[in-house]
Write an enzyme that holds these catalytic residues in place. Structure first.
Site, PDB file in Angstrom:
ATOM      1  N   LYS A  45       2.870  10.784   7.570  1.00 27.88           N
ATOM      2  CA  LYS A  45       2.057  10.647   8.896  1.00 27.88           C
ATOM      3  C   LYS A  45       2.675  11.222  10.222  1.00 27.88           C
ATOM      4  O   LYS A  45       2.429  12.301  10.493  1.00 27.88           O
ATOM      5  CB  LYS A  45       1.805   9.122   8.987  1.00 27.88           C
ATOM      6  N   ASP A  85       9.369   3.568   1.437  1.00 25.17           N
ATOM      7  CA  ASP A  85       7.898   4.291   1.836  1.00 25.17           C
ATOM      8  C   ASP A  85       7.931   4.122   3.277  1.00 25.17           C
ATOM      9  O   ASP A  85       7.483   2.911   3.619  1.00 25.17           O
ATOM     10  CB  ASP A  85       7.031   3.683   1.038  1.00 25.17           C
ATOM     11  N   TYR A 132       0.700  -1.316   0.067  1.00 25.91           N
ATOM     12  CA  TYR A 132      -0.039  -0.084   0.018  1.00 25.91           C
ATOM     13  C   TYR A 132       0.574   1.323   0.167  1.00 25.91           C
ATOM     14  O   TYR A 132       1.721   1.372   0.793  1.00 25.91           O
ATOM     15  CB  TYR A 132      -0.902   0.030   1.324  1.00 25.91           C
TER      16      TYR A 132
END
Ligand SMILES: *Cc1c(COP(=O)(O)O)cnc(C)c1O
Length: 398
Positions: free
Chosen positions: A250, A223, A133
């Site tokens: 985040k 990532d 993801y």
């Protein structure tokens, strides 16, 4: 009206309305809830942290935002200096953007244009992981591998530009043998795949990936939007294996405001640094380097260092292991623990239907998805609160 995320609006139950938040707690009109998901894994210092509040208030009194096109400011300079010295190896060049998805797009565009700048238009393929993801924008959906998020792409047929492999060294070597001529980059969520189901794998896979990427001139992209800032128990997985491009999001701002950064190494940067105008990186999100976001991100990093967050995370992992040591249930396929992440994977998704309401009554906010009941708590959580989160998970199966 509000259109809520990842939700069938017709059958959605009313979301809990939060009227206040402090430390690890969210407050509704009638309940006090430990946020066991840290607002999508971002609020690592908890809510309403006095030092983060002050950092952002101080910046607000100067200005909240100016664009980076033709302008610059102290907050973005200080953050980029800090990242340059704090991040491992020669990850020195910070390209800011407003969200993790965009920052991944930026990383992929950098890797692609690097070779185009060299006149090599053959290297267009991306190697990625099964269950990956990387965000919800179109290219990140394409390199992602989760039907539950991205089935809409089926309208285009299977992508010719992306190959997905499992986290097995054999599959990795085979992919490089077969495709190395046209491979542009290998992008991974290192050690911990989040939205694909809190899947954990071994560092040896990434070490071998680094070797193969070096051998064949393929960029390695980490990532770390979810794994960065300690979630795996490492400050960054990039401290263990060094990527060419690192993506952070985040927790970058401690969950205060959306912001992200794509950090390139010297090799990548040099591929754009030229007398040729067309070699420039043509990208520029409107809110990149937002001053409020940068000031709070800098303070977040300072707290992470000065308050020794890595030992806090170690403690979270120890307590989690201790509390779940004797837990098992025939409906649970596996319990996975890494750093500040714990996941119970169940065989049947129906097993955890209703858990959110169950946890609410016990003072915990949780948001299980598919077959995964998990917690990613704020690092400032106390032992009693953490035990409450874990007890609630165990109690569901009794
Ligand atoms: C959340 C996430 C993203 C996307 O970040 P947004 O800020 O939601 O766009 C990308 N990659 C990973 C690994 C993530 O967990």
């Amino acid at each position: 009206m509000i259109w809520y995320p990842y939700t069938q609006m017709k059958t959605m139950k009313a979301p809990y309305e939060i009227i206040d938040a402090q430390g690890v707690y969210l407050y509704t009109k009638d309940q006090k809830l430990i946020d066991s998901v840290s607002s999508w894994w971002s609020v690592i210092h908890g809510y309403k942290h006095p030092e983060l509040d002050t950092a952002i208030e101080t910046q607000l009194k100067t200005f909240s935002h100016v664009m980076l096109g033709g302008l610059t400011h102290q907050a973005v300079q200080k953050l980029s200096d800090k990242l340059q010295s704090w991040l491992p190896g020669d990850l020195d060049y910070c390209f800011f953007s407003d969200s993790g998805s965009v920052a991944v797009e930026v990383a992929l565009k950098m890797a692609l244009q690097y070779y185009i700048n060299q006149g090599d238009t053959k290297r267009t393929m991306v190697l990625a992981l099964e269950h990956a993801y990387h965000g919800d924008t179109f290219k990140t959906m394409e390199i992602g591998d989760d039907e539950d998020y991205h089935f809409v792409l089926k309208a285009y047929g299977k992508s010719k530009n992306v190959i997905h492999i499992p986290t097995e060294i054999e599959a990795l070597e085979k992919a490089f043998q077969e495709y190395h001529d046209c491979l542009n980059c290998f992008i991974v969520e290192p050690l911990l795949q989040g939205a694909g189901g809190m899947r954990m794998y071994d560092i040896s896979f990434l070490q071998r990936a680094r070797e193969l990427c070096d051998q064949y001139g393929v960029f390695l992209i980490f990532d770390e939007v979810a794994t960065g800032f300690g979630r795996t128990g490492n400050r960054f997985v990039s401290d263990l294996v060094l990527p060419d491009i690192l993506v952070l999001g985040k927790a970058l701002t401690g969950g205060y405001i959306g912001h992200a950064v794509t950090v390139a190494n010297h090799k990548v940067y040099d591929g754009f640094y030229s007398d040729d105008q067309t070699h420039a990186f043509m990208h520029g999100p409107t809110f990149m380097g937002n001053a409020l976001a940068c000031s709070v991100a800098l303070k977040s990093i300072e707290l992470f260092e000065s308050q020794d967050y890595l030992s806090k995370i170690q403690r979270i992992e120890q307590i989690t292991r201790r509390e779940l040591e004797h837990f098992s249930d025939p409906r649970v396929k596996e319990v996975r623990i890494m750093g500040g992440c714990v996941c119970m994977e169940v065989y049947d998704a129906d097993t955890i239907k209703g858990y959110q309401q169950f946890a609410y009554k016990r003072g915990v906010f949780s948001r299980p998805f598919l077959n995964y009941l998990y917690a990613m708590v704020p690092y400032v959580i106390g032992e009693a609160e953490l035990v409450q989160v874990l007890d609630t998970m165990k109690a569901w199966f009794r």
